[in-house]
Enzyme design. Structure first.
Site, PDB file in Angstrom:
ATOM      1  N   LYS A 126      -9.414  15.588 -19.330  1.00  0.00           N
ATOM      2  CA  LYS A 126     -10.445  15.383 -18.307  1.00  0.00           C
ATOM      3  C   LYS A 126     -11.415  16.555 -18.234  1.00  0.00           C
ATOM      4  CE  LYS A 126      -8.559  11.745 -15.618  1.00  0.00           C
ATOM      5  NZ  LYS A 126      -8.274  11.099 -14.365  1.00  0.00           N
ATOM      6  N   LYS A 218      -6.766   4.446 -23.946  1.00  0.00           N
ATOM      7  CA  LYS A 218      -6.246   3.837 -22.722  1.00  0.00           C
ATOM      8  C   LYS A 218      -7.347   3.078 -21.958  1.00  0.00           C
ATOM      9  CE  LYS A 218      -5.513   6.334 -18.985  1.00  0.00           C
ATOM     10  NZ  LYS A 218      -5.180   6.423 -17.562  1.00  0.00           N
ATOM     11  N   LYS A 221     -10.691   3.558 -15.794  1.00  0.00           N
ATOM     12  CA  LYS A 221     -11.741   3.273 -14.810  1.00  0.00           C
ATOM     13  C   LYS A 221     -13.072   3.888 -15.219  1.00  0.00           C
ATOM     14  CE  LYS A 221      -8.660   3.790 -10.818  1.00  0.00           C
ATOM     15  NZ  LYS A 221      -7.904   5.012 -10.594  1.00  0.00           N
TER      16      LYS A 221
HETATM   17  N1  AQP Z   1      -4.332   1.806 -19.009  1.00  0.00           N
HETATM   18  C1  AQP Z   1      -3.283   1.869 -18.204  1.00  0.00           C
HETATM   19  N2  AQP Z   1      -2.133   1.227 -18.518  1.00  0.00           N
HETATM   20  C2  AQP Z   1      -1.041   1.266 -17.700  1.00  0.00           C
HETATM   21  N3  AQP Z   1      -1.049   1.947 -16.530  1.00  0.00           N
HETATM   22  C3  AQP Z   1      -2.181   2.607 -16.170  1.00  0.00           C
HETATM   23  N4  AQP Z   1      -2.509   3.349 -15.103  1.00  0.00           N
HETATM   24  C4  AQP Z   1      -3.772   3.793 -15.230  1.00  0.00           C
HETATM   25  N5  AQP Z   1      -4.313   3.352 -16.363  1.00  0.00           N
HETATM   26  C5  AQP Z   1      -3.346   2.608 -16.979  1.00  0.00           C
HETATM   27  C6  AQP Z   1      -1.587   3.607 -14.001  1.00  0.00           C
HETATM   28  O1  AQP Z   1      -2.222   3.205 -12.801  1.00  0.00           O
HETATM   29  C7  AQP Z   1      -1.760   4.047 -11.749  1.00  0.00           C
HETATM   30  C8  AQP Z   1      -2.925   4.550 -10.973  1.00  0.00           C
HETATM   31  O2  AQP Z   1      -3.758   5.345 -11.811  1.00  0.00           O
HETATM   32  P1  AQP Z   1      -4.747   6.336 -11.120  1.00  0.00           P
HETATM   33  O3  AQP Z   1      -5.757   5.590 -10.378  1.00  0.00           O
HETATM   34  O4  AQP Z   1      -4.018   7.264 -10.254  1.00  0.00           O
HETATM   35  O5  AQP Z   1      -5.387   7.230 -12.201  1.00  0.00           O
HETATM   36  P2  AQP Z   1      -5.685   7.166 -13.712  1.00  0.00           P
HETATM   37  O6  AQP Z   1      -4.446   7.085 -14.509  1.00  0.00           O
HETATM   38  O7  AQP Z   1      -6.502   8.356 -13.975  1.00  0.00           O
HETATM   39  O8  AQP Z   1      -6.547   5.879 -13.885  1.00  0.00           O
HETATM   40  P3  AQP Z   1      -7.648   5.670 -14.947  1.00  0.00           P
HETATM   41  O9  AQP Z   1      -8.057   4.278 -14.872  1.00  0.00           O
HETATM   42  O10 AQP Z   1      -7.219   6.144 -16.277  1.00  0.00           O
HETATM   43  O11 AQP Z   1      -8.836   6.575 -14.436  1.00  0.00           O
HETATM   44  P4  AQP Z   1      -9.719   7.612 -15.213  1.00  0.00           P
HETATM   45  O12 AQP Z   1     -10.714   6.798 -15.914  1.00  0.00           O
HETATM   46  O13 AQP Z   1     -10.322   8.455 -14.135  1.00  0.00           O
HETATM   47  O14 AQP Z   1      -8.832   8.379 -16.141  1.00  0.00           O
HETATM   48  C9  AQP Z   1      -0.937   5.172 -12.387  1.00  0.00           C
HETATM   49  O15 AQP Z   1       0.448   4.865 -12.227  1.00  0.00           O
HETATM   50  C10 AQP Z   1      -1.321   5.095 -13.842  1.00  0.00           C
HETATM   51  O16 AQP Z   1      -0.260   5.510 -14.684  1.00  0.00           O
END
Ligand code: AQP
Length: 356
Positions: A126, A218, A221
């Protein structure tokens, strides 16, 4: 799932089994968040006391527009409810309403070692090349995550595969705290260990849902391409279009998991299908092995629309009434605060702070 044995398990008999997990209100809730996390939060409700948190303090580790943040906090709450989390039987709240999270995070920042945090791959990804300009919060994020879990002395945490390293760090912090203060914990009659070594619950066919545009990345968001993910609020047409455009390879679907593992995009779509249908990947391959992607994508679209359509519609209905959502969060926060305050009372005694 086979249960790994928890060191110090016997002396943890007094710690109640409890589930904690959180989702960041950073917009674009997607299928990965649903299958990797929220769907599993729902399933765990029958077996455990659960605490589900909208982790807004984590969200601000990168810049958030204030009005967007407020909207996103309500949207994640709406997603929890629309997916089937019961905020009366369990606890749903936003993190910033319970100050004990930040309080314990500070103590954990003093327990965790720089070397431990330096190894966190999420920070490296990040912060990217511009590390000097990343917030201190982004670096310290895992100490806050450990506090989120341990302020409730939660024993089980359902998360996606990407959070595994942070959970291991939470266990390291708990263990070091228990060791550093072992004499004091015993003197206060709090058992042999104060914090549980939390079990990560990472299982099923979709623990890491990948981007629909690139099977090695992955689903996220923050991906610039909306075609990389299926959002929970996407309508039937958007879902159909995104599945149709999802990257695949020219071969028909294989019939066994070994062959599937060598084909990331195919593996991803089969994993998504399996998780949505609550079936193992082998069962999906038994039905679609040898089929062309066009047929499989039609079936996947139908299934995704059937499962996600009602969730998206309910989310849209719920966010129309922000007062109702806020009342759920305020009620959840007041119940969470009671549990967190109890833990902090003991933590302060253990550390040696003077308190009322
Ligand atoms: N691609 C994924 N597959 C399975 N699980 C996922 N999670 C996130 N992406 C995937 C799980 O969702 C929960 C909440 O995630 P979060 O909102 O706390 O943060 P994150 O992992 O940073 O989500 P993003 O979508 O990947 O955001 P960005 O784009 O900011 O990096 C967690 O349990 C996570 O494991």
């Amino acid at each position: 799932m086979t249960r790994r044995r928890n060191p110090g398990e016997l002396s943890m008999a007094a710690i109640k089994e409890r589930v904690f997990s959180g989702v960041q209100p950073t917009g674009n809730l997607h299928l990965g968040n649903y299958l990797g996390a929220i769907k599993r939060f729902v399933d765990l409700q029958t077996k455990y006391d659960c605490i589900y948190c909208v982790v807004d303090l984590h969200a601000i580790t990168v810049w958030q527009e204030p009005d967007e943040l407020t909207k996103n906090i309500r949207e994640v709450t709406a997603a929890f409810i629309a997916c089937g989390i019961d905020p009366k039987r369990h606890i749903v709240f936003n993190q910033s309403q319970v100050a004990e999270h930040a309080e314990l995070a500070w103590i954990f920042s003093c327990v965790a070692r720089m070397g431990w945090l330096n190894r966190m791959t999420q920070f490296k990804e990040k912060a990217g090349k511009d590390r000097e300009n990343a917030s201190v919060g982004l670096y310290a994020y895992p100490a806050l995550m450990a506090a989120d879990i341990l302020v409730y002395r939660a024993t089980h945490v359902p998360v996606g595969d990407d959070q595994k390293q942070h959970l291991e760090l939470a266990r390291d912090i708990a263990q070091k705290f228990n060791n550093d203060f072992a004499a004091q914990i015993a003197k206060l009659g709090l058992g042999q260990v104060f914090f549980p070594l939390t079990e990560p619950l990472i299982s099923g066919p979709a623990t890491r849902v990948m981007s629909l545009r690139d099977g090695t990345k992955k689903m996220s968001k923050s991906d610039a391409s909306d075609y990389s993910r299926i959002n929970l609020t996407d309508g039937a047409d958007e879902i159909a279009q995104k599945v149709r455009k999802a990257r695949t390879d020219p071969e028909p679907l294989p019939s066994d998991e070994e062959a599937l593992a060598r084909r990331p995009e195919a593996d991803n779509l089969v994993g998504i299908f399996a998780a949505l249908a609550d079936r193992p990947k082998t069962a999906v391959l038994a039905e679609y092995g040898g089929a062309q992607f066009a047929r499989f994508k039609d079936a996947l679209t139908e299934l995704a629309v059937e499962k996600l359509g009602p969730i998206g519609a309910e989310m849209k209905r719920l966010v129309q009434d922000p007062k109702h959502i806020d009342s759920i969060l305020v009620d959840g926060a007041s119940r969470a605060r009671k549990l967190a305050a109890e833990t902090m009372k003991h933590v302060k005694d253990i550390v040696g702070f003077v308190r009322d």
